[in-house]
Motif scaffolding. Structure first.
Motif, short mmCIF file in Angstrom:
data_model
loop_
_atom_site.label_atom_id
_atom_site.label_comp_id
_atom_site.label_asym_id
_atom_site.label_seq_id
_atom_site.Cartn_x
_atom_site.Cartn_y
_atom_site.Cartn_z
N TYR A 116 0.84 -1.19 0.00
CA TYR A 116 0.00 0.00 0.00
C TYR A 116 0.89 1.25 0.00
CZ TYR A 116 -3.48 -3.38 1.61
OH TYR A 116 -4.32 -4.47 1.73
N GLY A 117 0.58 2.18 -0.89
CA GLY A 117 1.35 3.40 -0.89
C GLY A 117 1.13 4.24 0.35
N ALA A 118 -0.05 4.17 0.93
CA ALA A 118 -0.39 4.93 2.13
C ALA A 118 -0.46 4.00 3.34
CB ALA A 118 -1.70 5.69 1.92
N GLY A 119 -1.34 4.31 4.32
CA GLY A 119 -1.33 3.58 5.57
C GLY A 119 -2.45 2.57 5.72
N LYS A 120 -2.44 1.90 6.86
CA LYS A 120 -3.52 1.01 7.26
C LYS A 120 -4.47 1.82 8.13
CE LYS A 120 -4.54 -3.47 9.35
NZ LYS A 120 -3.98 -4.68 10.03
N TYR A 121 -5.51 2.34 7.53
CA TYR A 121 -6.51 3.22 8.17
C TYR A 121 -5.99 4.63 8.40
CZ TYR A 121 -8.05 -1.54 9.32
OH TYR A 121 -8.37 -2.88 9.26
N GLY A 122 -4.71 4.89 8.23
CA GLY A 122 -4.14 6.22 8.46
C GLY A 122 -4.13 7.07 7.19
N SER A 123 -4.25 8.39 7.36
CA SER A 123 -4.24 9.33 6.24
C SER A 123 -2.83 9.84 5.96
CB SER A 123 -5.17 10.52 6.53
OG SER A 123 -6.52 10.09 6.63
N ALA A 129 -5.24 19.11 4.23
CA ALA A 129 -4.76 19.42 2.88
C ALA A 129 -5.91 19.71 1.93
CB ALA A 129 -3.94 18.25 2.35
N THR A 130 -5.61 20.40 0.85
CA THR A 130 -6.57 20.62 -0.22
C THR A 130 -6.24 19.69 -1.38
OG1 THR A 130 -5.25 22.30 -1.34
CG2 THR A 130 -6.69 23.06 0.44
N GLU A 131 -7.08 19.70 -2.40
CA GLU A 131 -6.86 18.84 -3.55
C GLU A 131 -5.60 19.23 -4.31
OE1 GLU A 131 -10.26 18.29 -5.97
OE2 GLU A 131 -11.59 17.82 -4.31
N GLU A 132 -5.09 20.47 -4.08
CA GLU A 132 -3.88 20.93 -4.76
C GLU A 132 -2.61 20.60 -3.97
OE1 GLU A 132 -6.64 22.94 -4.47
OE2 GLU A 132 -7.22 22.45 -6.53
N ASN A 133 -2.70 19.63 -3.10
CA ASN A 133 -1.55 19.24 -2.28
C ASN A 133 -0.36 18.87 -3.15
OD1 ASN A 133 0.13 17.26 -0.64
ND2 ASN A 133 -1.25 18.07 0.90
N ASP A 134 0.83 19.39 -2.78
CA ASP A 134 2.04 19.16 -3.58
C ASP A 134 2.73 17.84 -3.24
OD1 ASP A 134 1.76 21.54 -4.96
OD2 ASP A 134 2.90 22.68 -3.48
N ASN A 135 2.40 17.25 -2.11
CA ASN A 135 3.07 16.01 -1.71
C ASN A 135 2.60 14.85 -2.57
OD1 ASN A 135 2.63 17.51 1.29
ND2 ASN A 135 4.67 16.90 0.71
N GLN A 136 3.50 13.89 -2.79
CA GLN A 136 3.20 12.80 -3.71
C GLN A 136 3.57 11.45 -3.10
OE1 GLN A 136 4.68 13.34 -7.69
NE2 GLN A 136 4.41 15.55 -7.63
N GLY A 156 -8.57 0.77 4.06
CA GLY A 156 -9.63 1.24 4.95
C GLY A 156 -10.55 0.12 5.37
N ASN A 157 -11.61 0.49 6.10
CA ASN A 157 -12.64 -0.48 6.44
C ASN A 157 -13.99 0.24 6.52
OD1 ASN A 157 -12.77 0.81 8.96
ND2 ASN A 157 -11.61 -0.78 10.02
N GLU A 158 -15.03 -0.43 6.98
CA GLU A 158 -16.37 0.15 6.98
C GLU A 158 -16.46 1.38 7.89
OE1 GLU A 158 -19.13 -2.87 8.01
OE2 GLU A 158 -18.89 -3.99 6.14
N GLU A 159 -15.66 1.45 8.92
CA GLU A 159 -15.76 2.54 9.89
C GLU A 159 -14.75 3.65 9.65
OE1 GLU A 159 -15.35 0.75 13.71
OE2 GLU A 159 -17.28 -0.30 13.61
N ILE A 160 -13.63 3.36 9.02
CA ILE A 160 -12.56 4.34 8.84
C ILE A 160 -12.33 4.58 7.35
CG2 ILE A 160 -10.14 4.89 9.28
CD1 ILE A 160 -10.29 3.15 11.77
N ASN A 161 -12.44 5.86 6.95
CA ASN A 161 -12.24 6.27 5.57
C ASN A 161 -10.97 7.13 5.48
OD1 ASN A 161 -12.52 7.02 2.90
ND2 ASN A 161 -14.07 8.57 3.31
N ASN A 186 -11.01 -1.43 0.15
CA ASN A 186 -12.19 -1.48 1.01
C ASN A 186 -12.83 -0.12 1.26
OD1 ASN A 186 -11.91 -4.26 1.22
ND2 ASN A 186 -10.81 -4.16 3.17
N ASN A 187 -12.04 0.87 1.65
CA ASN A 187 -12.58 2.21 1.89
C ASN A 187 -11.43 3.20 1.85
OD1 ASN A 187 -14.38 4.25 2.41
ND2 ASN A 187 -14.88 3.60 4.50
N GLY A 188 -11.73 4.45 1.48
CA GLY A 188 -10.70 5.47 1.38
C GLY A 188 -11.03 6.46 0.28
N THR A 189 -10.49 7.68 0.40
CA THR A 189 -10.74 8.73 -0.59
C THR A 189 -9.42 9.23 -1.14
OG1 THR A 189 -12.73 9.43 0.60
CG2 THR A 189 -11.82 10.96 -1.00
#
Length: 205
Positions: A116-123, A129-136, A156-161, A186-189
């Motif tokens: 996973y490029g990101a975390g387990k339930y973590g953002s 941040a805004t949609e124009e975030n410079d981090n990659q 993600g899961n049903e409770e954490i997005n 499973n879940n995430g934006t």
């Protein structure tokens, strides 16, 4: 428990041996005011590998994971473990860039579950941040056996997005991967542009 990057950034080097549990590049329930680098050569991790924090806390700088050779029994995460539940349990955040490099031209590490490029339930990439975030987030797979999937985002899961801000790039240059997804599981934006490049290698059976 706060580690200030003005003194030093974090570096973890695993060159051999076996760790039966999980490995974290940052802290447990604390902030890291700097960057974290993890280098793995011919080591076995019996649990999962996280570039970020455990349970709660923020890493303000970049996270770089170089998984050159060895084995991870579970999954590899660029971010932290656990997400927002309440004000008293705010979860984990990673503000900087995430760089994950797996395998070399002549070495093929193994991940028995997923990456996973990101975390387990973590953002990742700033709390507000805004949609124009410079981090990659950048994932480069040169050579590897990954039994599960490769996800550009979070688990993600049903409770954490969990939120993943900034652009995500995945480059597959070789190896064998079960499945490939640009987004979350499973879940995430996802906020940002997702790019996946299959230059070589095999995806699926």
């Amino acid at each position: 428990n706060t580690i200030d990057s003005k003194e030093s950034n974090l570096s973890l080097n695993l060159k051999s041996g076996t760790i039966n549990g999980d490995v974290y590049g940052s802290s447990e329930k604390g902030d890291v005011l700097g960057s974290s680098t993890i280098n793995i050569d011919n080591a076995k991790i019996g649990g999962s590998l996280f570039g970020g924090n455990d349970k709660s806390g923020t890493t303000t700088g970049d996270v770089t994971i170089n998984f050159n050779s060895g084995e991870i029994t579970k999954s590899l995460y660029g971010g932290g473990n656990l997400g927002y539940e309440s004000k008293n349990n705010p979860g984990t955040y990673l503000n900087g860039n995430i760089n994950i490099n797996v395998g070399l031209k002549d070495t093929s590490p193994t991940i028995k579950e997923s990456l996973y490029g990101a975390g387990k339930y973590g953002s990742v990439h700033k709390k507000n941040a805004t949609e124009e975030n410079d981090n990659q987030t950048k994932i480069v797979i040169n050579n590897a056996l990954i039994s599960g999937g490769v996800y550009g985002g979070s688990h993600g899961n049903e409770e954490i997005n969990p939120n993943v801000y900034g652009n995500v790039t995945i480059d597959v240059n070789g190896g064998n991967i079960g499945t490939l997804y640009g987004g979350c599981r499973n879940n995430g934006t996802m906020y940002g542009v997702i790019t996946a490049n299959l230059n070589s290698g095999i995806i699926g059976d």
